[in-house]
Design a protein around this motif. Structure first.
Motif, PDB file in Angstrom:
ATOM      1  N   GLY A  20      28.649  -9.428 -15.950  1.00 42.56           N
ATOM      2  CA  GLY A  20      29.740  -9.197 -16.896  1.00 42.56           C
ATOM      3  C   GLY A  20      31.071  -8.864 -16.256  1.00 42.56           C
ATOM      4  N   MET A  21      31.072  -8.569 -14.964  1.00 41.53           N
ATOM      5  CA  MET A  21      32.328  -8.277 -14.268  1.00 41.53           C
ATOM      6  C   MET A  21      33.233  -9.503 -14.367  1.00 41.53           C
ATOM      7  SD  MET A  21      32.550  -6.885 -10.345  1.00 41.53           S
ATOM      8  CE  MET A  21      31.911  -5.254 -10.683  1.00 41.53           C
ATOM      9  N   THR A  22      34.509  -9.291 -14.686  1.00 41.80           N
ATOM     10  CA  THR A  22      35.449 -10.388 -14.916  1.00 41.80           C
ATOM     11  C   THR A  22      36.739 -10.156 -14.157  1.00 41.80           C
ATOM     12  OG1 THR A  22      34.564 -10.773 -17.125  1.00 41.80           O
ATOM     13  CG2 THR A  22      36.761 -11.618 -16.710  1.00 41.80           C
ATOM     14  N   ARG A  23      37.304 -11.239 -13.631  1.00 45.65           N
ATOM     15  CA  ARG A  23      38.629 -11.208 -13.016  1.00 45.65           C
ATOM     16  C   ARG A  23      39.370 -12.454 -13.469  1.00 45.65           C
ATOM     17  NH1 ARG A  23      36.756  -6.990 -12.238  1.00 45.65           N
ATOM     18  NH2 ARG A  23      36.813  -5.655 -10.403  1.00 45.65           N
ATOM     19  N   TYR A  24      40.692 -12.408 -13.411  1.00 44.02           N
ATOM     20  CA  TYR A  24      41.486 -13.539 -13.892  1.00 44.02           C
ATOM     21  C   TYR A  24      42.844 -13.574 -13.207  1.00 44.02           C
ATOM     22  CZ  TYR A  24      44.111 -10.101 -16.543  1.00 44.02           C
ATOM     23  OH  TYR A  24      44.896  -9.026 -16.884  1.00 44.02           O
ATOM     24  N   LEU A  25      43.520 -14.694 -13.390  1.00 44.15           N
ATOM     25  CA  LEU A  25      44.927 -14.802 -13.021  1.00 44.15           C
ATOM     26  C   LEU A  25      45.614 -15.655 -14.074  1.00 44.15           C
ATOM     27  CD1 LEU A  25      45.700 -17.833 -11.877  1.00 44.15           C
ATOM     28  CD2 LEU A  25      44.628 -17.014  -9.812  1.00 44.15           C
ATOM     29  N   ARG A  26      46.920 -15.500 -14.164  1.00 46.07           N
ATOM     30  CA  ARG A  26      47.752 -16.327 -15.040  1.00 46.07           C
ATOM     31  C   ARG A  26      48.773 -17.031 -14.154  1.00 46.07           C
ATOM     32  NH1 ARG A  26      46.310 -14.166 -19.707  1.00 46.07           N
ATOM     33  NH2 ARG A  26      46.817 -12.128 -20.442  1.00 46.07           N
ATOM     34  N   LYS A  27      48.986 -18.311 -14.442  1.00 44.07           N
ATOM     35  CA  LYS A  27      49.976 -19.073 -13.679  1.00 44.07           C
ATOM     36  C   LYS A  27      50.626 -20.109 -14.578  1.00 44.07           C
ATOM     37  CE  LYS A  27      50.796 -21.985  -9.662  1.00 44.07           C
ATOM     38  NZ  LYS A  27      52.215 -21.848  -9.903  1.00 44.07           N
ATOM     39  N   GLU A  28      51.949 -20.156 -14.504  1.00 44.87           N
ATOM     40  CA  GLU A  28      52.668 -21.237 -15.171  1.00 44.87           C
ATOM     41  C   GLU A  28      52.611 -22.463 -14.271  1.00 44.87           C
ATOM     42  OE1 GLU A  28      57.069 -22.605 -16.742  1.00 44.87           O
ATOM     43  OE2 GLU A  28      56.759 -20.505 -16.212  1.00 44.87           O
ATOM     44  N   ILE A  29      52.220 -23.593 -14.847  1.00 43.85           N
ATOM     45  CA  ILE A  29      52.141 -24.844 -14.098  1.00 43.85           C
ATOM     46  C   ILE A  29      53.513 -25.512 -14.161  1.00 43.85           C
ATOM     47  CG2 ILE A  29      51.033 -27.099 -13.915  1.00 43.85           C
ATOM     48  CD1 ILE A  29      49.202 -24.651 -13.284  1.00 43.85           C
TER      49      ILE A  29
END
Length: 152
Positions: free
Chosen positions: A23-32
């Protein structure tokens, strides 16, 4: 097992298999950006005009330019390599399903969640998803060999 002082010296973002949890979660956000698409075309040698030529792309089923699917998938790789499990991770496999296009200017959320852990083999199965707003644009799973404090 290493003591806590030595663990502080692990590369930023590394989570060793001993510390992973379901259940451990990581993320990133990036504008293309247009630049991202152009650079990806250069590196990959994929110069398909649906990615690079506005006039051509307007006459496709997408009605405009789209980012390379593997550019979007590369964001999953970034989460795995930098955050979960992080530095020292080794890709063993990846399955992907492309659900919707990503366009220049879209902000992609790339998210990785631990689904299964095989401590004996140091293998971790990760659910992978990319979204633009409420739309899932990519989903799949990755199998990685996770870093371990036992092999420092």
């Amino acid at each position: 097992m290493l003591d806590a002082a030595l663990n502080d010296n692990l590369p930023r973002g590394t989570i060793c298999i001993e510390d992973l949890e379901i259940g451990m979660t990581r993320y990133l956000r990036k504008e293309i950006t247009d630049r991202d698409i152009a650079l990806f075309a250069e590196v990959s040698t994929d110069h398909n005009p649906v990615h690079l030529d506005d006039a051509y792309a307007r006459d496709t089923i997408f009605a405009g330019r789209i980012a390379h699917g593997m550019l979007t998938a590369g964001l999953i790789s970034a989460v795995i390599g930098e955050q979960l499990p992080g530095h020292g991770s080794v890709y063993l496999g990846q399955s992907l399903k492309f659900m919707a296009p990503v366009r220049p200017g879209d902000t992609v959320l790339a998210e990785v969640t631990v689904r299964e852990i095989d401590h004996g083999r140091r293998r971790v199965t990760l659910d992978c998803r990319c979204a633009v707003g409420d739309t899932t644009v990519l989903k799949g799973e990755a199998l990685v060999l996770a870093p371990s404090r036992k092999f420092d």
